[in-house]
Motif scaffolding. Structure first.
Motif, PDB file in Angstrom:
ATOM      1  N   ILE A 107      -4.090   6.243  10.682  1.00 37.57           N
ATOM      2  CA  ILE A 107      -2.946   5.337  10.565  1.00 37.57           C
ATOM      3  C   ILE A 107      -3.080   4.462   9.330  1.00 37.57           C
ATOM      4  N   LEU A 108      -4.287   4.054   9.011  1.00 37.35           N
ATOM      5  CA  LEU A 108      -4.508   3.307   7.778  1.00 37.35           C
ATOM      6  C   LEU A 108      -4.184   4.169   6.559  1.00 37.35           C
ATOM      7  N   GLY A 109      -4.502   5.462   6.645  1.00 33.91           N
ATOM      8  CA  GLY A 109      -4.150   6.370   5.556  1.00 33.91           C
ATOM      9  C   GLY A 109      -2.649   6.493   5.379  1.00 33.91           C
ATOM     10  N   LEU A 115       2.680   2.564   1.094  1.00 31.19           N
ATOM     11  CA  LEU A 115       2.699   1.433   0.168  1.00 31.19           C
ATOM     12  C   LEU A 115       2.337   1.829  -1.258  1.00 31.19           C
ATOM     13  N   TYR A 116       1.842   3.059  -1.439  1.00 31.97           N
ATOM     14  CA  TYR A 116       1.442   3.490  -2.777  1.00 31.97           C
ATOM     15  C   TYR A 116       2.684   3.908  -3.568  1.00 31.97           C
ATOM     16  N   SER A 117       3.406   2.918  -4.010  1.00 36.63           N
ATOM     17  CA  SER A 117       4.661   3.136  -4.726  1.00 36.63           C
ATOM     18  C   SER A 117       4.868   1.986  -5.694  1.00 36.63           C
ATOM     19  N   PRO A 118       5.488   2.250  -6.850  1.00 37.58           N
ATOM     20  CA  PRO A 118       5.795   1.152  -7.785  1.00 37.58           C
ATOM     21  C   PRO A 118       6.711   0.099  -7.186  1.00 37.58           C
ATOM     22  N   VAL A 119       7.438   0.462  -6.133  1.00 37.82           N
ATOM     23  CA  VAL A 119       8.305  -0.517  -5.487  1.00 37.82           C
ATOM     24  C   VAL A 119       7.472  -1.652  -4.893  1.00 37.82           C
ATOM     25  N   PHE A 120       6.347  -1.326  -4.285  1.00 39.07           N
ATOM     26  CA  PHE A 120       5.492  -2.324  -3.662  1.00 39.07           C
ATOM     27  C   PHE A 120       4.363  -2.776  -4.595  1.00 39.07           C
TER      28      PHE A 120
END
Length: 242
Positions: A107-109, A115-120
Motif C-alpha cells: 500500500i505504501l508502494g 504521488l510520483y507526479s509533477p503535479v504533486f
C-alpha cells in the motif's frame, strides 16, 4: 513556502493518497500491536511503538503538506518495513504478522506511485547551478490568448509537467505552452493543478497536466516527451564530457 493544496482541482486524487497513507499506518500499527502483545510485551518494545507514533506523525505531515522530505522518510519507511517482514518470517515464523507488514508495504508502494507526479512533486534541479546543464526547457506561456510570459518546463512525466515562471495564474486555469527552438509544431494546452512558491522573489512552480483531446495533440505531446528525454541525455553527456 506557499503551495496551493486546498484549491487543488485534483482534490479527489489527493484525498485518495491520504486515505492510502491512513490504511498503511493502520496495517503497520496493527502488526506492531499484535507483535507487542504476543511476542514483545516489555518496556523496550513499548518505547519502540511510541517512537513509531511520533515518526508517523511527522511522516504524515510531510505527505499532507507535500514536503520533499516525504521521499526521504519514505525510503526509511521501506527499510523499516522490510526489516519487520524478514523478522516476522525468520524470527517469529508468524504468517499473520508477515501478511500485515507485507500489505502495508504494498500500500505504501501504491501511495508513492500515485504521488510520483509533477503535479504533486515537480523535480527541479536546484543543485545544478549551471543553467546549461539543467533539466529544463525554455518555453512561452500564453494566458487568455493575449498575455505572453516566459517560463521553463522543469519536469515532464506521466502526461504532467512542472512549469516554473514568475507570472501568477489561478489553479484550474488552462494555458497554452509553446517551446522555443525545439522544432516542435504548435502549442500544447495544459491545466494548472497545483502551485508552489518556495520564497518571495522566486518563481512559482506549477504542477500542470496536459490536455489531450485527440490524436494530433497526443502526437504533439509524444514529440515533446521525446525531445525532453533527448535534451536531458544530451545535457548530461555534455556535462561529463566537458
Amino acid at each position: 513556502m506557499l503551495i496551493g493544496i486546498n484549491k487543488l482541482s485534483i482534490k479527489t486524487d489527493f484525498n485518495k493518497a491520504q486515505a492510502l497513507f491512513t490504511l498503511h499506518f493502520f496495517l503497520f500499527f496493527l502488526a506492531k500491536g499484535y507483535e507487542f502483545f504476543k511476542y514483545q510485551f516489555n518496556f523496550i518494545a513499548l518505547f519502540g511503538i511510541i517512537f513509531f507514533i511520533f515518526f508517523y506523525r511527522l511522516y504524515y505531515r510531510t505527505q499532507k503538506n507535500l514536503k520533499y522530505s516525504f521521499w526521504s522518510l519514505t525510503a526509511l519507511s521501506f527499510f523499516i518495513i522490510i526489516f519487520h517482514i524478514l523478522r516476522s518470517l525468520y524470527h517469529y515464523n508468524d504468517f499473520s504478522i508477515f501478511f500485515l507488514y507485507t500489505m502495508s508495504f504494498f500500500i505504501l508502494g501504491v501511495l508513492c506511485f500515485s504521488l510520483y507526479s509533477p503535479v504533486f512533486f515537480p523535480i527541479i534541479n536546484w543543485w545544478e547551478y549551471d543553467f546549461r546543464y539543467r533539466n529544463d526547457l525554455k518555453a512561452s506561456v500564453y494566458i487568455d490568448d493575449d498575455k505572453k510570459a516566459d517560463a521553463r518546463i522543469v519536469d515532464l512525466r506521466r502526461r504532467a509537467g512542472g512549469l516554473s515562471m514568475f507570472e501568477e495564474v489561478e489553479i484550474g486555469q488552462r494555458i497554452d505552452i509553446e517551446l522555443e527552438s525545439s522544432g516542435l509544431d504548435g502549442r500544447l494546452q495544459v491545466e494548472v493543478l497545483s502551485k508552489r512558491q518556495y520564497s518571495i522573489g522566486r518563481p512559482y512552480t506549477y504542477g500542470v497536466r496536459f490536455v489531450i483531446t485527440d490524436d494530433v495533440v497526443k502526437r504533439k505531446y509524444n514529440d515533446l516527451e521525446k525531445y525532453w528525454n533527448f535534451e536531458r541525455k544530451a545535457k548530461k553527456n555534455k556535462k561529463f564530457k566537458s
